[in-house]
Design a protein around this motif. Sequence first.
Motif, PDB file in Angstrom:
ATOM      1  N   LEU A 201       0.828  -1.212   0.000  1.00  0.00           N
ATOM      2  CA  LEU A 201       0.000   0.000   0.000  1.00  0.00           C
ATOM      3  C   LEU A 201       0.867   1.269   0.000  1.00  0.00           C
ATOM      4  O   LEU A 201       0.552   2.242  -0.684  1.00  0.00           O
ATOM      5  CB  LEU A 201      -0.939  -0.011   1.195  1.00  0.00           C
ATOM      6  N   ALA A 202       1.943   1.258   0.762  1.00  0.00           N
ATOM      7  CA  ALA A 202       2.851   2.409   0.773  1.00  0.00           C
ATOM      8  C   ALA A 202       3.496   2.601  -0.598  1.00  0.00           C
ATOM      9  O   ALA A 202       3.671   3.732  -1.065  1.00  0.00           O
ATOM     10  CB  ALA A 202       3.908   2.229   1.857  1.00  0.00           C
ATOM     11  N   SER A 203       3.835   1.508  -1.262  1.00  0.00           N
ATOM     12  CA  SER A 203       4.422   1.593  -2.606  1.00  0.00           C
ATOM     13  C   SER A 203       3.418   2.159  -3.602  1.00  0.00           C
ATOM     14  O   SER A 203       3.770   2.998  -4.443  1.00  0.00           O
ATOM     15  CB  SER A 203       4.893   0.207  -3.070  1.00  0.00           C
ATOM     16  N   LEU A 204       2.171   1.709  -3.517  1.00  0.00           N
ATOM     17  CA  LEU A 204       1.139   2.232  -4.413  1.00  0.00           C
ATOM     18  C   LEU A 204       0.902   3.725  -4.164  1.00  0.00           C
ATOM     19  O   LEU A 204       0.739   4.508  -5.098  1.00  0.00           O
ATOM     20  CB  LEU A 204      -0.161   1.450  -4.243  1.00  0.00           C
ATOM     21  N   ARG A 205       0.881   4.118  -2.891  1.00  0.00           N
ATOM     22  CA  ARG A 205       0.703   5.543  -2.577  1.00  0.00           C
ATOM     23  C   ARG A 205       1.894   6.353  -3.094  1.00  0.00           C
ATOM     24  O   ARG A 205       1.725   7.454  -3.617  1.00  0.00           O
ATOM     25  CB  ARG A 205       0.539   5.743  -1.072  1.00  0.00           C
ATOM     26  N   THR A 206       3.097   5.802  -2.959  1.00  0.00           N
ATOM     27  CA  THR A 206       4.294   6.479  -3.469  1.00  0.00           C
ATOM     28  C   THR A 206       4.193   6.678  -4.970  1.00  0.00           C
ATOM     29  O   THR A 206       4.461   7.770  -5.490  1.00  0.00           O
ATOM     30  CB  THR A 206       5.561   5.679  -3.122  1.00  0.00           C
TER      31      THR A 206
END
Length: 179
Positions: A62-67
Amino acid sequence: MSGFFNWLFGTRTLGFGDEGVELQFARGLPLWAWVLIVLVIATFAGLTYARLKGGTKARVALASLRTLALLALALLIAGPQLVKQNERVERDWVVVMADRSASMNIADVPAGGARATRESQLQNALSGAASTLTQLREQRNVLALGFDASTYDLAWTQPPTAGASPFALAEPAGQRTAL
């Protein structure tokens, strides 16, 4: 691959892969600024999921997608655009204007002990510049204009004779000067 991008972005006049076409940004940033933006976005996205409950893999995903989403937004803010530089080299223009009004017959130019007419001063100036004007004509667009109440083209003398005006000048007989 460029055909896919042309279809995806709906480009009509310029396309990816066309000759001379480059991808540029309307608000260009130096490389160090992009590195800083990526680090700030990745840190922000990582911190938003750091203390949540759930599996580590899910939070990292999820953090990667938000990034990626925030990086895409930063790229759009930078204003990507396809640019094609159109360069056209044109020759310089030199404009020579000669007064052809009747006032050119007035003898008010000091010349030695007597007075010369403005017309004779013009003829001397043009004959002195004849070789320069001929050379300029080979490298540049030279426009010769006569003027009195209106403006008109002056014909070049062919071939130009040494010590004479390079233009065919009629007698100055215009009734007024209106530039």
